[in-house]
Design an enzyme around this catalytic site. Structure first.
Site, mmCIF file in Angstrom:
data_model
loop_
_atom_site.group_PDB
_atom_site.id
_atom_site.type_symbol
_atom_site.label_atom_id
_atom_site.label_comp_id
_atom_site.label_asym_id
_atom_site.label_seq_id
_atom_site.Cartn_x
_atom_site.Cartn_y
_atom_site.Cartn_z
ATOM 1 N N THR A 42 -6.383 0.433 -53.818
ATOM 2 C CA THR A 42 -7.874 0.189 -53.000
ATOM 3 C C THR A 42 -7.497 1.452 -51.846
ATOM 4 O O THR A 42 -8.523 1.804 -51.248
ATOM 5 C CB THR A 42 -8.013 -1.012 -52.435
ATOM 6 O OG1 THR A 42 -8.064 -1.895 -53.517
ATOM 7 C CG2 THR A 42 -9.128 -1.077 -51.190
ATOM 8 N N TYR A 56 -15.518 -2.288 -55.338
ATOM 9 C CA TYR A 56 -15.357 -0.926 -55.129
ATOM 10 C C TYR A 56 -14.696 -0.334 -56.375
ATOM 11 O O TYR A 56 -14.269 -0.951 -57.230
ATOM 12 C CB TYR A 56 -14.761 -0.527 -53.741
ATOM 13 C CG TYR A 56 -13.512 -1.127 -53.584
ATOM 14 C CD1 TYR A 56 -13.538 -2.586 -53.037
ATOM 15 C CD2 TYR A 56 -12.378 -0.831 -54.218
ATOM 16 C CE1 TYR A 56 -12.315 -3.352 -52.908
ATOM 17 C CE2 TYR A 56 -11.151 -1.450 -54.259
ATOM 18 C CZ TYR A 56 -11.018 -3.008 -53.450
ATOM 19 O OH TYR A 56 -9.999 -3.554 -53.493
ATOM 20 N N SER A 89 -3.349 -0.930 -59.299
ATOM 21 C CA SER A 89 -1.979 -1.333 -59.562
ATOM 22 C C SER A 89 -1.903 -2.388 -60.716
ATOM 23 O O SER A 89 -0.615 -2.724 -60.764
ATOM 24 C CB SER A 89 -1.412 -1.722 -58.220
ATOM 25 O OG SER A 89 -1.577 -2.812 -58.048
ATOM 26 N N THR A 122 -2.566 -3.103 -54.046
ATOM 27 C CA THR A 122 -2.103 -4.085 -53.255
ATOM 28 C C THR A 122 -1.604 -5.386 -54.447
ATOM 29 O O THR A 122 -0.755 -6.158 -54.147
ATOM 30 C CB THR A 122 -2.876 -5.027 -52.376
ATOM 31 O OG1 THR A 122 -4.022 -5.503 -53.055
ATOM 32 C CG2 THR A 122 -2.873 -3.719 -51.153
ATOM 33 N N ASP A 123 -2.222 -5.162 -55.617
ATOM 34 C CA ASP A 123 -2.047 -6.113 -56.545
ATOM 35 C C ASP A 123 -0.609 -6.438 -57.214
ATOM 36 O O ASP A 123 -0.157 -7.428 -57.377
ATOM 37 C CB ASP A 123 -2.948 -5.906 -57.672
ATOM 38 C CG ASP A 123 -4.527 -6.402 -57.572
ATOM 39 O OD1 ASP A 123 -5.191 -6.227 -58.652
ATOM 40 O OD2 ASP A 123 -4.652 -6.644 -56.459
ATOM 41 N N LYS A 195 1.555 -10.887 -51.910
ATOM 42 C CA LYS A 195 0.215 -10.987 -51.845
ATOM 43 C C LYS A 195 -0.130 -12.356 -51.697
ATOM 44 O O LYS A 195 -0.207 -12.831 -52.703
ATOM 45 C CB LYS A 195 -0.562 -10.132 -52.747
ATOM 46 C CG LYS A 195 -1.993 -9.975 -52.407
ATOM 47 C CD LYS A 195 -2.484 -8.922 -53.436
ATOM 48 C CE LYS A 195 -4.101 -8.684 -52.877
ATOM 49 N NZ LYS A 195 -4.703 -7.615 -53.871
ATOM 50 N N GLU A 316 16.222 -29.737 -61.939
ATOM 51 C CA GLU A 316 15.270 -30.303 -63.088
ATOM 52 C C GLU A 316 15.784 -30.119 -64.451
ATOM 53 O O GLU A 316 15.111 -30.670 -65.407
ATOM 54 C CB GLU A 316 13.792 -29.898 -62.617
ATOM 55 C CG GLU A 316 13.390 -30.230 -61.643
ATOM 56 C CD GLU A 316 12.760 -31.674 -61.785
ATOM 57 O OE1 GLU A 316 12.921 -32.275 -60.543
ATOM 58 O OE2 GLU A 316 12.713 -32.326 -62.610
HETATM 59 N N1 DGL Z 1 -7.136 -2.915 -58.282
HETATM 60 C C1 DGL Z 1 -6.437 -3.494 -57.153
HETATM 61 C C2 DGL Z 1 -5.068 -2.589 -57.141
HETATM 62 O O1 DGL Z 1 -4.852 -1.393 -57.483
HETATM 63 C C3 DGL Z 1 -7.070 -3.332 -55.963
HETATM 64 C C4 DGL Z 1 -6.554 -3.949 -54.767
HETATM 65 C C5 DGL Z 1 -5.831 -3.206 -53.843
HETATM 66 O O2 DGL Z 1 -5.331 -2.044 -53.935
HETATM 67 O O3 DGL Z 1 -5.717 -3.482 -52.494
HETATM 68 O O4 DGL Z 1 -3.982 -3.125 -56.982
#
Ligand code: DGL
Length: 359
Positions: A42, A56, A89, A122-123, A195, A316
């Site tokens: 992103t 987006y 990602s 971020t993913d 995240k 467990e």
């Molecule tokens: N498709 C997600 C990624 O590339 C978008 C989220 C982001 O980058 O914040 O991880």
């Protein structure tokens, strides 16, 4: 005569002091050399309007445009950029990690590179950061950064996150700290950050184990040290690897059976992380398939889906009897990374358990 000699001596001394002061001043303002490796996400995303913060397109803006969008960066570092990938990602794979890790290690071996920033979606940012935390062979700073809003959005967080990350990567105080994540004015260690929110800018949290510092006015402030080994202190070396062993995660929930586990075993996985409920509990309908997988030689790691806390060995489940490994506090997705690297070294569950208590 004496007067003229002392006058010349004084002039020479003054000139020497001036040269030393100039050199000192130049040294003091010498900017660090920071390389930005761009992978997409992103932070490189664009939306149809300035208020588009979801829906987006990620991974559309190139690394030079990212750098040009934040001219302040050039005041704090001598920056160069490389576009390693241009992907969202969620599509990051083992092959990307090996390419990235080898490039990072090659750059950090260069005396003219002081630190590296990796821009990333971020993913899976936390996973790439943890993988690099285990395989980077330098004490120089490596900072992974992303954004939750695309570059075209009102109050986009990418530019300030990138500015902070470059400052951090060029900071002597970040040396030897392991791979760091710089998001939302915070500094997180790669091992414990995750995240935690689908869309908000404060999504990266290290929860109970805590973030390790802040970035304020472009300057890093550290408040704690990580205790687990990383980077130059690990036993993992990917320099000669072209692939990583297949390791997958099976998720537990009420009414789960053994279909997923059996499918992963049939797919040829060399290791399996079980994201158990609670303290890594094994549902009765799943347990026989995990035992059978172990009997076939797969290494089984008992992890937990809950996100915090220690998965206790022999808690467990009787791990000694089952010959399973427990993930300690690592999330299932990070346990998978450590198990993959562990399997490049050994199949011994005793040795692998040691690694889970070390990294
Ligand atoms: N498709 C997600 C990624 O590339 C978008 C989220 C982001 O980058 O914040 O991880």
């Amino acid at each position: 005569m004496l007067f003229h000699r002392s006058k010349r001596a004084f002039a020479a001394l003054f000139a020497l002091l001036f040269l030393l002061a100039s050199a000192a001043q130049a040294q003091g303002t010498k900017l660090p050399n920071v390389t930005i490796l761009a992978t997409g996400g992103t932070i490189a995303g664009t939306g149809a309007t300035s208020t588009t913060t979801v829906g987006y397109t990620a991974a559309t803006v190139g690394v030079q445009a990212l750098i040009q969008a934040v001219p302040e960066i050039t005041k704090v570092a001598k920056v160069s950029g490389e576009q390693v990938f241009q992907i969202a990602s969620e599509n990051m794979g083992n092959e990307h990690w090996l390419i990235l890790a080898k490039r990072v290690n090659a750059l950090l071996a260069q005396p003219d590179v002081d630190g590296i920033v990796i821009t990333h979606g971020t993913d899976t940012l936390e996973e790439t950061a943890y993988f690099l935390n285990l395989v980077v062979k330098s004490k120089k700073p490596v900072v992974v950064v992303g954004s939750m809003r695309p570059s075209t959005a009102l109050s986009a967080d990418g530019p300030i996150n990138l500015y902070n990350a470059v400052n951090l990567a060029g900071s002597p105080s970040a040396v030897g700290k392991g791979v760091l994540v710089a998001m939302n004015d915070q500094i997180h260690a790669a091992r414990d950050v995750t995240k935690s929110n689908t869309t908000t800018t404060d999504t990266f949290r290290s929860s109970e184990l805590g973030m390790i510092g802040y970035i304020q006015g472009g300057k890093p402030f550290f408040y704690r040290e990580v205790t687990r080994k990383h980077t130059v202190d690990t036993e993992f070396d990917v320099s000669k690897l072209d692939a990583l062993p297949q390791v997958d995660v099976a998720y537990a929930y009420a009414n789960v059976g053994d279909v997923a586990v059996k499918a992963l075993v049939a797919s040829g996985a060399k290791g399996l992380v079980h994201a158990g409920v609670g303290n890594g509990s094994l549902p009765a309908k799943t347990k026989p398939a995990l035992i059978a997988a172990r009997e076939q030689g797969m290494v089984i790691v008992r992890s937990a889906r809950v996100g915090q806390g220690i998965v206790a060995r022999n808690g467990e489940a009787n791990d000694d009897q089952l010959d399973f490994v427990v993930s300690d506090t690592l999330s299932p997705q990070k346990a998978r990374i450590l198990l993959m690297l562990a399997l490049t070294k050994t199949n011994s569950t005793k040795e692998i358990q040691r690694m889970f208590y070390t990294y």
